[in-house]
Write an enzyme that holds these catalytic residues in place. Structure first.
Site, PDB file in Angstrom:
ATOM      1  N   HIS A 248       3.367  -7.803  -9.659  1.00 11.26           N
ATOM      2  CA  HIS A 248       3.558  -7.178 -10.970  1.00 11.26           C
ATOM      3  C   HIS A 248       2.229  -6.778 -11.606  1.00 11.26           C
ATOM      4  CE1 HIS A 248       3.121 -11.372 -12.729  1.00 11.26           C
ATOM      5  NE2 HIS A 248       2.543 -10.679 -13.697  1.00 11.26           N
TER       6      HIS A 248
ATOM      7  N   ASP B 246       5.854 -12.604  -5.336  1.00 16.01           N
ATOM      8  CA  ASP B 246       5.112 -11.809  -6.313  1.00 16.01           C
ATOM      9  C   ASP B 246       3.624 -11.729  -5.946  1.00 16.01           C
ATOM     10  OD1 ASP B 246       4.274 -10.450  -8.521  1.00 16.01           O
ATOM     11  OD2 ASP B 246       5.155 -11.810  -9.989  1.00 16.01           O
TER      12      ASP B 246
ATOM     13  N   SER C 248      -1.641 -14.266 -14.780  1.00 14.70           N
ATOM     14  CA  SER C 248      -0.889 -13.716 -13.657  1.00 14.70           C
ATOM     15  C   SER C 248      -1.846 -13.325 -12.541  1.00 14.70           C
ATOM     16  CB  SER C 248      -0.096 -12.491 -14.101  1.00 14.70           C
ATOM     17  OG  SER C 248       0.949 -12.844 -14.959  1.00 14.70           O
TER      18      SER C 248
END
Length: 713
Positions: free
Chosen positions: A84, A220, A648
């Site tokens: 992402h 991810d 992230s």
């Protein structure tokens, strides 16, 4: 007030910290954290984590595109981050014919790696404390504006002194609400290329349904590579650039881990607000966040209608939609968590204790702090809702493009012929950038829906919007009719009409353009600040700074860490489970397996479809060297590290500093974590590095990437 809503406040939590709480400066690890970390399982020295003179762990951690974290995992500049985090670049490189976002991409060699238009990584070089120097420029008699001006003058000097003639980027940041200042030195690399990404039904498996939820089964991750000139220096893209030879790269571990094993995360957390007063929490829960949630859902509903009809539109808007959807669920989760945990009430109790302390002899300069703060929130509650409705409206591209281009055009028209020739190429480039990937039917409908919402829900709205809304009975149909006419008569309706205008520009046509007038009205309202608001903000900022100063003086023996503000931090904790969950097939609820992934499979579903090859690998138990000792293939796992947005893509490291996973999310039960830390609920959700390597090797067949890595078994 808008600055405060968008980039809330820099501070720390005031109570004694839990073992796993805190986002710590690397330069303070030896003094504040090292003994605790050793007891929990750290086997590195402070010098091996952060060194100015020698290579260390910090040299492998990069800020990815200013919004995420990534890590260097090979001696050829290979970068690992979340799927992402690379989402917008993957989407940009995709077309309906070569849809890397949907189908995945794996470069077979360096020549096949793909260069997005704009992507950079930032290496951290060093930092230092300049609090005394900067605070020596201010005094208590200054207004907040005067104080800010004096600080900014000194910041400019410090940044100039340390950039070594432009070699480095230097940033001075405020901490503890303006009570401390540190400078940070970075080196930026702008030639970063896509190496590999799994298909979206692995990298985004679970979609919005599983976002912020546990148990998770998401792959991810994505891979990029940093390029430099032949001497290893930053350089703009060139086919002659070579893969960067980094100062340090992470070792990757296949050894796995057990519950309660030590885990640390280094990264660039974006924003926490753990000094936020009770009034601020209550304002967010009752006014600001509900407006954000409603406005986000409004945009998402319209966007999805068009994205479902056209694959190219879906690719062009995938990143924008994902970002809105992420914060939509985040803000609703914040409302629920802050309400459930009675966080405002807890903060009020802290403020009562502070007020009692402030009333004692010698503390009188703090006595009016809490009343001033409470008065600020009382008088800005409705304005906070307005600013969130308007802020989401301004994320609509056609709400801002006419203003941005219109002012650039106006500047162009005012110049002499020579100056026009100089600036015209820049203006033409901006036109190309702003209109690239834009789909006007979607933009017009989103703008109509947002204007209808803003004009009916917010108070004290932009004057022109108020007039149009009244004339059209504030209905969406009325806004559609108005915008149909406005677009038809606007030079900003399309790139072609803008270019036609530039071929024969006319200042009067620009001045009277309906979309330029509307866009200007919205931006002027967003930036407007009344004299009353200016005074409220001045008083509030001073009171907030004094509150932080006073609370630190009230608790002098407490161990403090700065609130997150996109600077490099270390957080440490353990691999640790949540209570048993029947939805998780794993023996213990701190990890998930490929078996659980397959169990979620829903053929043809946007969120839970998966490639047949992944199913085949599972059914054949073809896990290679990446299976756990107990035979299952691990997918995701939990730690209790203290992270937030910006983390992230951060590496999860064991006690030896070896890579065991990749942080990508938090759990919705602890959504209040940006404001108040809960050591029982706070969890970080990570991709197990063994699942990442399994997907690269067994699923994608990209064993040449595995060969780059330094792997320990």
């Amino acid at each position: 007030m808008k600055k405060l809503l968008i980039c809330f406040l820099l501070a720390t939590f005031v109570l004694p910290v839990q073992a796993n709480e805190g986002m710590w400066f690397l330069m303070h690890i030896e003094r504040l954290n090292y003994r605790d970390m050793q007891k929990m399982g750290l086997q590195l020295t402070p010098e091996e984590i952060y060194s100015i003179n020698n290579s260390s762990l910090k040299d492998a951690i990069v800020q990815f595109n200013r919004g995420c974290t990534a890590e260097i995992i090979s001696d050829s500049g290979l970068v690992l981050t979340n799927h992402h985090c690379g989402y917008s670049q993957i989407a940009e490189l995709s077309t309906a014919e070569n849809d890397y976002l949907t189908n995945g991409f794996w470069a077979g060699n360096h020549a096949e790696e793909l260069k997005p238009k704009k992507l950079s990584v930032r290496f951290f070089v060093r930092m230092d404390d300049v609090s005394k120097r900067i605070l020596g420029q201010v005094n208590d008699k200054m207004t907040e504006a005067e104080r800010e001006a004096a600080i900014n003058r000194e910041i400019a000097k410090i940044e100039q002194e340390n950039n070594e003639g432009g070699k480095y980027t230097v940033s001075v940041k405020s901490f503890y609400q303006g009570n401390e200042f540190y400078y940070f030195v970075y080196q930026d690399y702008n030639d970063v290329r896509l190496v590999g990404t799994p298909p979206a039904n692995i990298g985004k498996f679970g979609g919005d349904t599983d976002n912020w939820e546990w148990p998770r089964h998401t792959g991810d991750f994505s891979l990029f590579r940093v390029y430099a000139d032949k001497d290893g220096n930053p350089a703009e893209y060139s086919p002659n650039n070579v893969p960067l030879k980094p100062k340090y790269h992470l070792t990757t571990s296949l050894k796995g881990f057990e519950e309660n094993d030590f885990a640390m995360i280094l990264g660039y957390p974006g924003r926490t607000n753990r000094w936020m007063p009770a009034g601020g929490i209550q304002q967010n829960v009752e006014y600001a966040y509900p407006a954000w949630v409603e406005a986000s859902k409004t945009s998402m509903d319209v966007m999805k209608k068009y994205m479902d009809k056209d694959q190219q539109v879906k690719l062009d808007y995938a990143s924008s939609y994902a970002s809105i959807a992420n914060y939509w669920k985040n803000r609703q989760g914040m409302i629920d968590a802050l309400t459930q945990h009675k966080t405002a009430e807890s903060k009020r109790n802290e403020e009562k204790a502070f007020q009692k302390w402030a009333s004692k002899k010698g503390n009188d300069r703090f006595e009016e702090v809490i009343p001033v703060i409470n008065n600020y929130y009382k008088n800005t509650n409705k304005a906070s809702a307005h600013d969130n409705y308007l802020g989401l409206l301004l994320r609509t591209r056609m709400a801002t493009i006419p203003y941005r281009l219109g002012n650039a055009m106006d500047y162009y028209l005012q110049q002499n012929e020579a100056k026009q020739a100089e600036v015209k190429p820049q203006l033409e480039a901006e036109i190309n950038d702003l209109y690239e990937g834009i789909y006007m039917p979607l933009e017009k409908d989103v703008l109509a829906a947002q204007l209808k919402l803003y004009s009916t829900k917010a108070e004290n709205i932009a004057p022109m919007v108020a007039r149009i809304a009244t004339a059209n009975n504030k209905s969406e149909a009325g806004w559609n009719d108005y915008l149909n006419t406005a677009f038809e008569n606007s030079i900003f309706q399309s790139k072609e009409k803008v270019e036609a205008f530039m071929a024969n520009p006319d200042a009067e046509v620009l001045k009277n353009d309906p979309l330029f007038q509307l866009s200007t009205d919205l931006l002027k309202r967003y930036r407007y600040e009344s004299e009353e608001e200016k005074q409220l903000n001045n008083d509030f900022e001073r009171a907030y700074r004094l509150m932080v100063q006073g609370m630190r003086e009230m608790n002098p023996d407490a161990k403090y860490y700065p609130d997150a503000n996109s600077t490099l931090r270390l957080t440490y904790g353990k691999v640790i489970a949540l209570p048993e969950d029947k939805r998780n097939d794993a023996v213990k609820n701190y990890y998930t397996t490929l078996k659980g992934t397959i169990a979620k499979y829903q053929p043809g579903d946007d969120e839970f479809d998966m490639p047949q090859k992944l199913i085949d690998l599972y059914e054949n138990k073809d896990f290679g060297q990446y299976a756990d000792n107990d035979g299952y293939l691990p997918v995701n796992f939990l730690t209790d590290n203290d992270i937030t947005g910006g983390n992230s893509g951060s590496p999860v490291l064991n006690g030896k500093g070896e890579l065991i996973g990749l942080a990508f999310d938090g759990n919705i039960e602890a959504m209040a974590g940006d404001v108040i830390f809960d050591d029982q609920l706070q969890r970080t959700i990570n991709v197990d590095i063994r699942y990442v390597l399994f997907l690269i090797d067994k699923f994608a067949g990209a064993s040449h990437i595995i060969d780059e890595l330094t792997i320990v078994k």
